[in-house]
Design an enzyme around this catalytic site. Structure first.
Site, PDB file in Angstrom:
ATOM      1  N   GLU A 299       2.877  -5.857   2.441  1.00 40.30           N
ATOM      2  CA  GLU A 299       2.670  -5.094   1.218  1.00 40.30           C
ATOM      3  C   GLU A 299       1.615  -4.021   1.427  1.00 40.30           C
ATOM      4  OE1 GLU A 299       3.424  -8.744  -1.967  1.00 40.30           O
ATOM      5  OE2 GLU A 299       1.382  -8.102  -1.509  1.00 40.30           O
ATOM      6  N   CYS A 300       1.937  -2.808   1.033  1.00 40.44           N
ATOM      7  CA  CYS A 300       0.981  -1.706   0.966  1.00 40.44           C
ATOM      8  C   CYS A 300       0.225  -1.535   2.290  1.00 40.44           C
ATOM      9  CB  CYS A 300       0.039  -1.910  -0.212  1.00 40.44           C
ATOM     10  SG  CYS A 300      -0.749  -0.371  -0.775  1.00 40.44           S
ATOM     11  N   GLY A 301      -1.017  -1.988   2.398  1.00 45.12           N
ATOM     12  CA  GLY A 301      -1.763  -1.840   3.639  1.00 45.12           C
ATOM     13  C   GLY A 301      -1.074  -2.520   4.804  1.00 45.12           C
TER      14      GLY A 301
ATOM     15  N   GLY B  15       6.961  -2.924   2.114  1.00 42.44           N
ATOM     16  CA  GLY B  15       6.907  -1.709   1.323  1.00 42.44           C
ATOM     17  C   GLY B  15       5.576  -1.574   0.617  1.00 42.44           C
TER      18      GLY B  15
END
Length: 466
Positions: free
Chosen positions: A341-343, A439
């Protein structure tokens, strides 16, 4: 079951909620009380601050992620047995998910959980006008539940007259709400460094001492016994029974536990506690490791979780740990299930560009580069769906999430669709393959427990030989 509790709210962001909440938690802990914390909304940093700096167990209270029944059950589990729970509000007290709604606001949380509210009122540069403000806030909703007023940025000399004036004005409009104290102008209440990715052990010590200083000041300027009395007026919510053993955990779950590596350090630190609890209840043993420091993955893992955080601040160090990057790519190429996720998604790219324009090689699982945009990208709550017939998400299923990032990707994925809650804006997102779900959205797993069970099932099925 009695659960003493208060919610610290304000007319707007920047009114001092965080510093005051932390100061109150600190001073009540100094009294030997068992204090718990909560944060309204999806914010990661304040709950991290509560846990890491103050040593107080904290969780999010979010009425987009959870319906009212689930929020109440989770709150009861979290606060059961505590002497006091301090909940920090988000934005202005009535500010909800849209310009014209209080849905999801601090007020919505307070009325759902029947939490007495202490309203923080910034007072610098105003006098009688403050009466219009507090009367308006108290009377805007019949069930505002505002039970006390804290005056911020007020001198000891002015406070008695300001307190008397406001209480009299409130009384004229039918609101018997006491002013319970004041916060003087003091740099101790300016908590600038809550970006925990930048916090060293010394900074952590300094922040803890700052919160303790704030508590000592509040012990002199605030009627703490009156705040406790208000907190103890909160009605019982329910029996507080523990969550039933469901969500994929059967009687033999302990025998079938699967070991999953989870990135946890300064670069990867954004995790919802409810996500981790759900995974553990469903049969997951979480094995933490540091992509910054560890040279290899934990032993005997069958899956990988790469959470959000600040990889852009540590890109050179992350890139320099090439042995671990190679091992992660090899494991994922071999089919190890991975939730990023993200990072964590950024970390899986071929390259990461930092804010100074430097470009560093990363894991190379996702083709392309992540780069700074200088602004928030696709910010806010999302409902995530997919029309693919087979995958982590099936047609007709929805998992809730939140996006908060200043970096974007040359290939953010297109296997799922993210839609704003009002449905007016949609975009493609996420790479969803047989073993990968990666994502920018941060997922709230309890909004779709089947997703967590599916991830764990894939981990149990995977072996390095396949």
């Amino acid at each position: 079951m009695k659960m003493p509790r208060i919610l610290i709210a304000a007319p707007a962001s920047g009114s001092g909620k965080t510093a005051i909440s932390c100061g109150l938690m600190s001073v009540f802990r100094e009294r030997g009380m068992d204090v718990r914390a909560c944060k309204c909304g999806p914010d990661y940093i304040d709950p991290m601050f509560h846990r890491e700096v103050l040593g107080v167990a904290s969780r999010n209270l979010d009425l987009f992620f959870s319906d009212k029944e689930e929020l109440t059950k989770g709150f009861i589990r979290h606060v059961s047995g505590a002497d006091l729970t301090v909940t920090e509000g988000v934005m202005g007290y009535y500010d909800g998910r849209g310009m014209d709604t209080d849905a999801g606001s601090s007020y919505d949380v307070a009325r759902t959980l029947q939490i007495p509210v202490i309203l923080v009122v910034p007072c610098r540069g105003a006098a009688l006008s403050l009466a219009a403000l507090v009367r308006g806030m108290a009377g805007f909703r019949a069930d505002s539940n505002i039970r006390g007023i804290l005056l911020n940025r007020v001198s000891e000399m002015v406070y008695p007259r300001l307190k008397d004036m406001l209480e009299q004005e409130l009384k004229k409009s039918g609101h018997e709400i006491p002013v319970v104290g004041y916060i003087p102008e003091n740099e101790t209440f300016h908590l600038e460094s809550r970006h925990l990715g930048l916090v060293t052990p010394q900074e952590m010590k300094d922040l803890k001492e700052q919160a303790e200083r704030a508590g000592r000041i509040l012990a002199r300027s605030v009627d703490l016994d009156q705040i406790l009395s208000i907190a103890r007026t909160a009605p019982a919510l329910g029996p507080g029974e523990e969550r039933a053993v469901t969500r994929g955990k059967d009687k033999t779950a302990d025998e079938k536990r699967v070991r999953v590596g989870i990135a946890r350090d300064q670069a990867f630190c954004f995790y919802y506690e409810e996500n981790l609890k759900l995974l553990e209840e469903a049969g997951c043993e979480l094995a933490p490791f540091s992509p910054l420091r560890d040279k290899e993955l934990p032993r005997d893992i069958s899956g990988l979780i790469l959470g959000g955080g600040y990889p852009e601040l540590y890109s050179e160090r992350l890139s320099g740990n090439s042995g671990l990057l190679d091992e992660i790519k090899s494991a994922l190429d071999a089919g190890m299930p991975c939730l990023a996720e993200c990072g964590g998604f950024m970390y899986l790219h071929e390259e990461l560009q930092d804010r100074n324009g430097n470009v560093y090689p990363m894991a190379g699982v996702i083709r392309g580069k992540t780069y700074p945009t200088g602004k928030l990208v696709r910010f806010g709550y999302v409902n995530i769906t997919s029309d693919k017939p087979a995958g982590w998400l099936l047609p007709g299923e929805t998992i809730k999430g939140h996006e908060f990032h200043y970096w974007d990707s040359t290939d953010a994925g297109n296997d799922c669709t993210a839609a704003k809650p009002d449905g007016k804006r949609k975009w493609g997102c996420i790479h969803m393959s047989g073993n990968l779900f990666a994502g920018y959205p941060h997922l709230y797993l309890p909004s779709m427990p089947e997703f967590a069970s599916r991830f764990i099932g894939r981990c149990k099925e995977w072996t390095p030989d396949k």
